[in-house]
Motif scaffolding. Sequence first.
Motif, PDB file in Angstrom:
ATOM      1  N   ALA A  54       0.818  -1.211   0.000  1.00 25.91           N
ATOM      2  CA  ALA A  54       0.000   0.000   0.000  1.00 25.91           C
ATOM      3  C   ALA A  54       0.848   1.256   0.000  1.00 25.91           C
ATOM      4  O   ALA A  54       0.553   2.228  -0.702  1.00 25.91           O
ATOM      5  CB  ALA A  54      -0.938  -0.007   1.209  1.00 25.91           C
ATOM      6  N   HIS A  55       1.925   1.226   0.776  1.00 30.15           N
ATOM      7  CA  HIS A  55       2.722   2.437   0.955  1.00 30.15           C
ATOM      8  C   HIS A  55       3.975   2.490   0.101  1.00 30.15           C
ATOM      9  O   HIS A  55       4.500   3.557  -0.167  1.00 30.15           O
ATOM     10  CB  HIS A  55       3.107   2.593   2.432  1.00 30.15           C
ATOM     11  N   ALA A  83      -4.747   1.552  -5.181  1.00 31.47           N
ATOM     12  CA  ALA A  83      -5.817   1.832  -4.220  1.00 31.47           C
ATOM     13  C   ALA A  83      -7.147   2.156  -4.889  1.00 31.47           C
ATOM     14  O   ALA A  83      -8.217   1.917  -4.314  1.00 31.47           O
ATOM     15  CB  ALA A  83      -5.402   2.974  -3.299  1.00 31.47           C
ATOM     16  N   GLU A  84      -7.089   2.679  -6.074  1.00 28.64           N
ATOM     17  CA  GLU A  84      -8.338   3.032  -6.772  1.00 28.64           C
ATOM     18  C   GLU A  84      -9.257   1.834  -6.925  1.00 28.64           C
ATOM     19  O   GLU A  84     -10.478   1.952  -6.863  1.00 28.64           O
ATOM     20  CB  GLU A  84      -8.019   3.628  -8.148  1.00 28.64           C
ATOM     21  N   VAL A 100      -9.214  -0.818  -4.930  1.00 25.78           N
ATOM     22  CA  VAL A 100      -9.713  -1.177  -3.595  1.00 25.78           C
ATOM     23  C   VAL A 100     -10.950  -0.350  -3.292  1.00 25.78           C
ATOM     24  O   VAL A 100     -11.870  -0.780  -2.588  1.00 25.78           O
ATOM     25  CB  VAL A 100      -8.643  -0.924  -2.514  1.00 25.78           C
ATOM     26  N   ARG A 101     -10.969   0.811  -3.872  1.00 27.85           N
ATOM     27  CA  ARG A 101     -12.085   1.716  -3.641  1.00 27.85           C
ATOM     28  C   ARG A 101     -13.419   1.112  -4.090  1.00 27.85           C
ATOM     29  O   ARG A 101     -14.477   1.444  -3.549  1.00 27.85           O
ATOM     30  CB  ARG A 101     -11.820   3.013  -4.408  1.00 27.85           C
ATOM     31  N   LEU A 127      -8.270   1.259   4.870  1.00 31.12           N
ATOM     32  CA  LEU A 127      -6.830   1.333   5.100  1.00 31.12           C
ATOM     33  C   LEU A 127      -6.116   1.951   3.909  1.00 31.12           C
ATOM     34  O   LEU A 127      -5.010   2.482   4.034  1.00 31.12           O
ATOM     35  CB  LEU A 127      -6.262  -0.075   5.340  1.00 31.12           C
ATOM     36  N   PHE A 128      -6.762   1.886   2.755  1.00 31.96           N
ATOM     37  CA  PHE A 128      -6.119   2.352   1.531  1.00 31.96           C
ATOM     38  C   PHE A 128      -6.613   3.726   1.104  1.00 31.96           C
ATOM     39  O   PHE A 128      -6.205   4.244   0.069  1.00 31.96           O
ATOM     40  CB  PHE A 128      -6.359   1.336   0.413  1.00 31.96           C
ATOM     41  N   HIS A 179      -4.556   6.634  -0.237  1.00 32.28           N
ATOM     42  CA  HIS A 179      -3.954   6.609  -1.568  1.00 32.28           C
ATOM     43  C   HIS A 179      -4.959   6.795  -2.696  1.00 32.28           C
ATOM     44  O   HIS A 179      -4.619   6.662  -3.863  1.00 32.28           O
ATOM     45  CB  HIS A 179      -3.198   5.290  -1.765  1.00 32.28           C
ATOM     46  N   TRP A 180      -6.188   7.090  -2.318  1.00 32.32           N
ATOM     47  CA  TRP A 180      -7.170   7.361  -3.359  1.00 32.32           C
ATOM     48  C   TRP A 180      -6.913   8.748  -3.909  1.00 32.32           C
ATOM     49  O   TRP A 180      -6.512   9.643  -3.202  1.00 32.32           O
ATOM     50  CB  TRP A 180      -8.595   7.328  -2.801  1.00 32.32           C
ATOM     51  N   ARG A 181      -7.174   8.935  -5.161  1.00 31.95           N
ATOM     52  CA  ARG A 181      -6.932  10.203  -5.832  1.00 31.95           C
ATOM     53  C   ARG A 181      -5.469  10.602  -5.622  1.00 31.95           C
ATOM     54  O   ARG A 181      -4.734   9.957  -4.890  1.00 31.95           O
ATOM     55  CB  ARG A 181      -7.807  11.329  -5.275  1.00 31.95           C
TER      56      ARG A 181
END
Lengths: 107, 107
Positions: A27-28, A75-76, A78-79, B87-88, B91-93
């Motif tokens: 993630a990071h 992450a998008e 995961v959204r 958790l993510f 990191h969106w957008r």
Amino acid sequence: MPRAATTSDAFNAIAEPRRRHILELLAHEERSVSEIAAALDLGQPSVSKHLQVLHGVGLVTQRREGRHVMYRTNAETVRTIHEWSRLFARHWRGQLRRIKTHAEEDR
Amino acid sequence: MPRAATTSDAFNAIAEPRRRHILELLAHEERSVSEIAAALDLGQPSVSKHLQVLHGVGLVTQRREGRHVMYRTNAETVRTIHEWSRLFARHWRGQLRRIKTHAEEDR
DNA sequence: GTTTTACATTCCCATAACGGAATAAGTCAA
DNA sequence: TTGACTTATTCCGTTATGGGAATGTAAAAC
């Protein structure tokens, strides 16, 4: 009819606990396959296969760096999961708190 | 080692598209097994089995009403999914909007 | 008690998964 | 080219799935 393929969508891809761990790990920061395998104590072929599943549904991005292939969570995608689960936000906690917390939890 | 059981946790339970449909259908109101089967055009045994999976991981509640068994989504358990995906959120957008939207999306 | 209605639970089978071992494929160095 | 290193892809065996048909169980109506 058997179970849906793990590559059919993000929901199936994250059903596997080790794939969720991989997503958390990436993630990071970017990581190579061997780094992931070391961090999660898994065999390299297993990690590669998990990464192919995740990449297939767009949950990770892939970038070659010499001999290494660097992976990172997207992450998008995961959204998508987040948005789906948000459909039920209206019913979290009792009905009384709904108005009060509407702005934050329904966003 | 085979795939994790669908009853192992909520993540595995919602991997099945029809189970997600059931959860959506039962989010706002109770329904009996036969009503669900009719609404989703599925056989009664299939619906029953899906409901057992969902009930096993706490995604639906069960209540007998005479000959009928009424099911309803337990949103609190869906929240588990929501929290994990959150958790993510960081990191969106792009990174630029992070500060601005931090309060709402990181909540 | 018998019948009807509503669900749950087998039994069956075709399909896919996961890990590990072995092997293939791609990249860099000498 | 050969060799070292990193990752991807088979091949294998074990296990679980989802639907349908048939069957079992529970509750209400008569």
